[in-house]
Design a protein around this motif. Structure first.
Motif, PDB file in Angstrom:
ATOM      1  N   UNK A 183     -72.693 -71.685 -22.565  1.00  0.00           N
ATOM      2  CA  UNK A 183     -73.070 -72.718 -23.527  1.00  0.00           C
ATOM      3  C   UNK A 183     -74.399 -73.320 -23.090  1.00  0.00           C
ATOM      4  N   UNK A 184     -75.258 -73.630 -24.042  1.00  0.00           N
ATOM      5  CA  UNK A 184     -76.507 -74.306 -23.672  1.00  0.00           C
ATOM      6  C   UNK A 184     -76.787 -75.450 -24.635  1.00  0.00           C
ATOM      7  N   UNK A 185     -77.788 -76.226 -24.278  1.00  0.00           N
ATOM      8  CA  UNK A 185     -78.205 -77.347 -25.123  1.00  0.00           C
ATOM      9  C   UNK A 185     -79.599 -77.773 -24.687  1.00  0.00           C
ATOM     10  N   UNK A 186     -80.245 -78.530 -25.542  1.00  0.00           N
ATOM     11  CA  UNK A 186     -81.560 -79.083 -25.220  1.00  0.00           C
ATOM     12  C   UNK A 186     -81.442 -80.603 -25.215  1.00  0.00           C
ATOM     13  N   UNK A 187     -82.136 -81.214 -24.280  1.00  0.00           N
ATOM     14  CA  UNK A 187     -82.056 -82.671 -24.165  1.00  0.00           C
ATOM     15  C   UNK A 187     -83.399 -83.209 -23.694  1.00  0.00           C
ATOM     16  N   UNK A 188     -83.714 -84.405 -24.165  1.00  0.00           N
ATOM     17  CA  UNK A 188     -84.947 -85.058 -23.742  1.00  0.00           C
ATOM     18  C   UNK A 188     -84.839 -85.402 -22.253  1.00  0.00           C
ATOM     19  N   UNK A 227     -93.112 -80.587 -24.212  1.00  0.00           N
ATOM     20  CA  UNK A 227     -93.381 -81.038 -25.596  1.00  0.00           C
ATOM     21  C   UNK A 227     -92.373 -80.485 -26.606  1.00  0.00           C
ATOM     22  N   UNK A 228     -91.166 -80.278 -26.164  1.00  0.00           N
ATOM     23  CA  UNK A 228     -90.118 -79.784 -27.065  1.00  0.00           C
ATOM     24  C   UNK A 228     -89.928 -80.755 -28.229  1.00  0.00           C
ATOM     25  N   UNK A 229     -90.144 -82.041 -27.938  1.00  0.00           N
ATOM     26  CA  UNK A 229     -90.012 -83.053 -28.991  1.00  0.00           C
ATOM     27  C   UNK A 229     -91.388 -83.490 -29.488  1.00  0.00           C
ATOM     28  N   UNK A 230     -92.326 -82.568 -29.483  1.00  0.00           N
ATOM     29  CA  UNK A 230     -93.683 -82.852 -29.932  1.00  0.00           C
ATOM     30  C   UNK A 230     -94.372 -83.794 -28.979  1.00  0.00           C
ATOM     31  N   UNK A 231     -95.191 -84.687 -29.561  1.00  0.00           N
ATOM     32  CA  UNK A 231     -95.917 -85.631 -28.699  1.00  0.00           C
ATOM     33  C   UNK A 231     -94.975 -86.643 -28.086  1.00  0.00           C
TER      34      UNK A 231
END
Ligand SMILES: CC(C)(COP(=O)(O)OP(=O)(O)OC[C@H]1O[C@@H](n2cnc3c(N)ncnc32)[C@H](O)[C@@H]1OP(=O)(O)O)[C@@H](O)C(=O)NCCC(=O)NCCS
Length: 164
Positions: A107-112, A135-139
């Motif tokens: 299982x995976x996930x992305x997080x700030x 920069x996964x969440x842009x600027x």
């Protein structure tokens, strides 16, 4: 901690939670509808003692024929006034149980990188750092990918239980 499958009728509540959690960066209702249309079993809500929906989780998984079987957490959110009462953990546990029931191996996930609450929750359930996502969440910030080997998680849980 009552966690059940998300229903279409939950969406107004879920959208309020989504906006409270993520503001303008939250998903629109189209994302939830598409998720439910694709796999209505992979979406859960948590209810408080009054039967009110206070949190949700969306779970993704690759088609059953693809190997290795992969899955992950698309989004999770708990209404601010109901946090730190175990709803997030219960939702995530249900999501992982769902993936295990489909014999998903990883299982995976992305997080700030600055999301201390989510990072702490994910680590508590065994997710580990996998990759930095600049920069996964842009600027607005960097992200990281975290992974959990569901087979290892099952066997280490088993070892723990046998010591008790
Ligand atoms: C992350 C989130 C879902 C956690 O939900 P929650 O219901 O508050 O979590 P729980 O009460 O089940 O907490 C479980 C564990 O997570 C960790 N945790 C949760 N909130 C935390 C915080 N603010 N600070 C530090 N650790 C925290 C703790 O380890 C906690 O265990 P403990 O209470 O025994 O110490 C919630 O904070 C949220 O909705 N945040 C906004 C949306 C979001 O960021 N989603 C994740 C996007 S990747």
């Amino acid at each position: 901690m009552p966690v059940r499958r998300m229903r279409l009728l939950d969406l107004p509540c879920v959208m309020r939670i989504e906006r409270a959690c993520f503001r303008s960066e939250g998903y629109g209702i189209g994302v939830f509808l598409a998720h439910l249309a694709r796999d209505y079993r992979g979406a859960f809500v948590a209810e408080n003692e009054h039967g009110e929906v206070v949190g949700y989780v969306l779970v993704r998984r690759s088609p059953g024929w693809r190997r290795p079987r992969r899955g992950g957490i698309t989004s999770i959110g708990v209404a601010p006034i109901h946090r730190r009462r175990g709803f997030g953990r219960a939702l995530l546990e249900s999501a992982l149980e769902y993936l295990r029931s489909h014999r998903v191996e990883t299982a995976d996930l992305e997080v700030r990188t600055t999301n201390a609450a989510a990072l702490s929750l994910y680590r508590a359930l065994g997710f580990r750092f996998s990759e930095r996502l600049p920069q996964y969440y842009g600027e607005k910030g960097d992200g990281m990918r975290m992974v959990l080997d569901l087979r290892a998680a099952v066997s280490s849980a088993g070892k723990g239980a046998s010591r008790a």
